[in-house]
Design a protein around this motif. Structure first.
Motif, PDB file in Angstrom:
ATOM      1  N   ALA A  35       0.833  -1.215   0.000  1.00  0.00           N
ATOM      2  CA  ALA A  35       0.000   0.000   0.000  1.00  0.00           C
ATOM      3  C   ALA A  35       0.865   1.261   0.000  1.00  0.00           C
ATOM      4  CB  ALA A  35      -0.930  -0.001   1.209  1.00  0.00           C
ATOM      5  N   LEU A  36       2.048   1.177   0.591  1.00  0.00           N
ATOM      6  CA  LEU A  36       2.966   2.303   0.607  1.00  0.00           C
ATOM      7  C   LEU A  36       3.768   2.413  -0.694  1.00  0.00           C
ATOM      8  CD1 LEU A  36       4.296   2.022   4.275  1.00  0.00           C
ATOM      9  CD2 LEU A  36       2.680   3.709   3.358  1.00  0.00           C
ATOM     10  N   GLY A  37       3.539   1.477  -1.622  1.00  0.00           N
ATOM     11  CA  GLY A  37       4.195   1.531  -2.921  1.00  0.00           C
ATOM     12  C   GLY A  37       5.582   0.919  -2.968  1.00  0.00           C
ATOM     13  N   SER A  38       5.909   0.061  -2.021  1.00  0.00           N
ATOM     14  CA  SER A  38       7.224  -0.579  -1.998  1.00  0.00           C
ATOM     15  C   SER A  38       7.361  -1.577  -3.145  1.00  0.00           C
ATOM     16  CB  SER A  38       7.446  -1.312  -0.677  1.00  0.00           C
ATOM     17  OG  SER A  38       7.397  -0.421   0.398  1.00  0.00           O
ATOM     18  N   ALA A  39       8.584  -1.755  -3.597  1.00  0.00           N
ATOM     19  CA  ALA A  39       8.861  -2.751  -4.636  1.00  0.00           C
ATOM     20  C   ALA A  39       8.584  -4.142  -4.082  1.00  0.00           C
ATOM     21  CB  ALA A  39      10.314  -2.645  -5.089  1.00  0.00           C
ATOM     22  N   GLU A  40       8.158  -5.017  -4.964  1.00  0.00           N
ATOM     23  CA  GLU A  40       7.817  -6.377  -4.535  1.00  0.00           C
ATOM     24  C   GLU A  40       9.025  -7.092  -3.938  1.00  0.00           C
ATOM     25  OE1 GLU A  40       4.952  -9.171  -3.750  1.00  0.00           O
ATOM     26  OE2 GLU A  40       4.672  -7.169  -4.536  1.00  0.00           O
ATOM     27  N   THR A  41      10.210  -6.818  -4.442  1.00  0.00           N
ATOM     28  CA  THR A  41      11.417  -7.434  -3.890  1.00  0.00           C
ATOM     29  C   THR A  41      11.614  -7.015  -2.435  1.00  0.00           C
ATOM     30  OG1 THR A  41      12.408  -7.352  -6.087  1.00  0.00           O
ATOM     31  CG2 THR A  41      13.889  -7.771  -4.247  1.00  0.00           C
ATOM     32  N   LEU A  42      11.385  -5.739  -2.128  1.00  0.00           N
ATOM     33  CA  LEU A  42      11.501  -5.258  -0.755  1.00  0.00           C
ATOM     34  C   LEU A  42      10.454  -5.916   0.141  1.00  0.00           C
ATOM     35  CD1 LEU A  42      12.796  -3.326   1.321  1.00  0.00           C
ATOM     36  CD2 LEU A  42      11.038  -1.669   0.663  1.00  0.00           C
ATOM     37  N   VAL A  43       9.246  -6.093  -0.391  1.00  0.00           N
ATOM     38  CA  VAL A  43       8.182  -6.753   0.373  1.00  0.00           C
ATOM     39  C   VAL A  43       8.615  -8.174   0.731  1.00  0.00           C
ATOM     40  CG1 VAL A  43       5.801  -7.604   0.289  1.00  0.00           C
ATOM     41  CG2 VAL A  43       6.347  -5.343  -0.632  1.00  0.00           C
ATOM     42  N   TRP A  44       9.130  -8.912  -0.266  1.00  0.00           N
ATOM     43  CA  TRP A  44       9.551 -10.296  -0.038  1.00  0.00           C
ATOM     44  C   TRP A  44      10.727 -10.371   0.920  1.00  0.00           C
ATOM     45  CZ3 TRP A  44       7.970 -15.173  -1.758  1.00  0.00           C
ATOM     46  CH2 TRP A  44       6.793 -15.162  -2.509  1.00  0.00           C
ATOM     47  N   LEU A  45      11.691  -9.478   0.785  1.00  0.00           N
ATOM     48  CA  LEU A  45      12.849  -9.495   1.686  1.00  0.00           C
ATOM     49  C   LEU A  45      12.440  -9.166   3.119  1.00  0.00           C
ATOM     50  CD1 LEU A  45      15.601  -7.795  -0.489  1.00  0.00           C
ATOM     51  CD2 LEU A  45      15.522 -10.177   0.264  1.00  0.00           C
ATOM     52  N   THR A  46      11.587  -8.160   3.285  1.00  0.00           N
ATOM     53  CA  THR A  46      11.151  -7.759   4.620  1.00  0.00           C
ATOM     54  C   THR A  46      10.341  -8.869   5.289  1.00  0.00           C
ATOM     55  OG1 THR A  46      11.089  -5.467   3.884  1.00  0.00           O
ATOM     56  CG2 THR A  46       9.923  -5.984   5.923  1.00  0.00           C
ATOM     57  N   THR A  47       9.384  -9.415   4.572  1.00  0.00           N
ATOM     58  CA  THR A  47       8.577 -10.489   5.163  1.00  0.00           C
ATOM     59  C   THR A  47       9.413 -11.752   5.363  1.00  0.00           C
ATOM     60  OG1 THR A  47       7.716 -11.130   2.990  1.00  0.00           O
ATOM     61  CG2 THR A  47       6.380  -9.605   4.295  1.00  0.00           C
ATOM     62  N   GLY A  48      10.414 -11.971   4.522  1.00  0.00           N
ATOM     63  CA  GLY A  48      11.305 -13.114   4.699  1.00  0.00           C
ATOM     64  C   GLY A  48      12.123 -13.011   5.977  1.00  0.00           C
ATOM     65  N   VAL A  49      12.622 -11.818   6.263  1.00  0.00           N
ATOM     66  CA  VAL A  49      13.377 -11.600   7.506  1.00  0.00           C
ATOM     67  C   VAL A  49      12.465 -11.822   8.713  1.00  0.00           C
ATOM     68  CG1 VAL A  49      14.505  -9.815   8.910  1.00  0.00           C
ATOM     69  CG2 VAL A  49      15.103 -10.078   6.493  1.00  0.00           C
ATOM     70  N   PHE A  50      11.244 -11.298   8.639  1.00  0.00           N
ATOM     71  CA  PHE A  50      10.277 -11.495   9.722  1.00  0.00           C
ATOM     72  C   PHE A  50       9.953 -12.981   9.882  1.00  0.00           C
ATOM     73  CE2 PHE A  50       6.098 -11.500  11.707  1.00  0.00           C
ATOM     74  CZ  PHE A  50       6.260 -10.564  12.716  1.00  0.00           C
ATOM     75  N   ASP A  51       9.824 -13.695   8.766  1.00  0.00           N
ATOM     76  CA  ASP A  51       9.527 -15.127   8.771  1.00  0.00           C
ATOM     77  C   ASP A  51      10.645 -15.914   9.455  1.00  0.00           C
ATOM     78  OD1 ASP A  51       8.009 -17.385   8.146  1.00  0.00           O
ATOM     79  OD2 ASP A  51       8.932 -17.613   6.170  1.00  0.00           O
ATOM     80  N   VAL A  52      11.885 -15.612   9.102  1.00  0.00           N
ATOM     81  CA  VAL A  52      13.027 -16.297   9.711  1.00  0.00           C
ATOM     82  C   VAL A  52      13.056 -16.034  11.212  1.00  0.00           C
ATOM     83  CG1 VAL A  52      15.559 -16.345   9.838  1.00  0.00           C
ATOM     84  CG2 VAL A  52      14.422 -16.339   7.614  1.00  0.00           C
ATOM     85  N   ALA A  53      12.879 -14.787  11.604  1.00  0.00           N
ATOM     86  CA  ALA A  53      12.892 -14.442  13.024  1.00  0.00           C
ATOM     87  C   ALA A  53      11.779 -15.166  13.776  1.00  0.00           C
ATOM     88  CB  ALA A  53      12.751 -12.932  13.201  1.00  0.00           C
TER      89      ALA A  53
END
Length: 166
Positions: A35-53
């Motif tokens: 919704a904030l207009g982030s690139a899909e790669t950033l979305v995947w990387l951010t959620t991936g880090v959260f997923d690992v944690a």
């Protein structure tokens, strides 16, 4: 005040609530970033880090039947039993393999599952998710091997832990 490292989740209902809560948080975070207009790669990387944690925290606080509750788990221990560690490790091997196959098919232009992203972004997404799944597979399979070497039984004991009130 209790630290997160001191929390223990023993009941399966609470473990399920933890997993559902993590997925809801990841889904909400991804929706907010999009919704904030982030690139899909950033979305995947951010959620991936959260997923690992979230996976690593869950592995530290979950306890199986018959497993010692108070002491922290060794760094390598992901589950209470070698059988569950092996099954989850195999699941993540399958997911990592799927990411590799999707990466190859995307790289040669046969498969375009993410039309809103460029080919390079799609490839980056598959590489990072494949690495994430491969790391999870390693953690769980390493845990299975070590638990088996320690002689941890494949099936839980048939007793119920004593409940302390207070």
């Amino acid at each position: 005040m209790r630290r997160i490292r001191d929390i223990r989740i023993i009941r399966w209902e609470l473990k399920l609530a933890y997993v559902v809560g993590v997925y809801a948080a990841i889904f909400s975070l991804a929706a907010l970033l999009r919704a904030l207009g982030s690139a899909e790669t950033l979305v995947w990387l951010t959620t991936g880090v959260f997923d690992v944690a979230a996976l690593l925290v869950g592995a530290r606080v979950f306890r199986g039947r018959g497993e010692a509750i108070e002491p922290p788990r060794p760094w390598w221990r992901m589950t209470a039993r070698p059988t569950l560690s092996r099954r989850l490790g195999i699941l993540f091997v399958v997911l990592a393999t799927g990411s590799v196959v999707a990466f190859i098919l995307s790289a040669v232009g046969v498969y375009e599952p993410l039309p809103q992203t460029s080919t390079s972004e799609t490839i980056a997404i598959y590489v990072t998710s494949g690495l994430e799944y491969a790391a999870f597979a390693y953690f769980y399979l390493n845990s299975a091997v070590r638990l088996r070497r320690l002689g941890v039984p494949a099936k839980p004991p048939k007793f119920r832990p004593t409940v302390k009130l207070g």
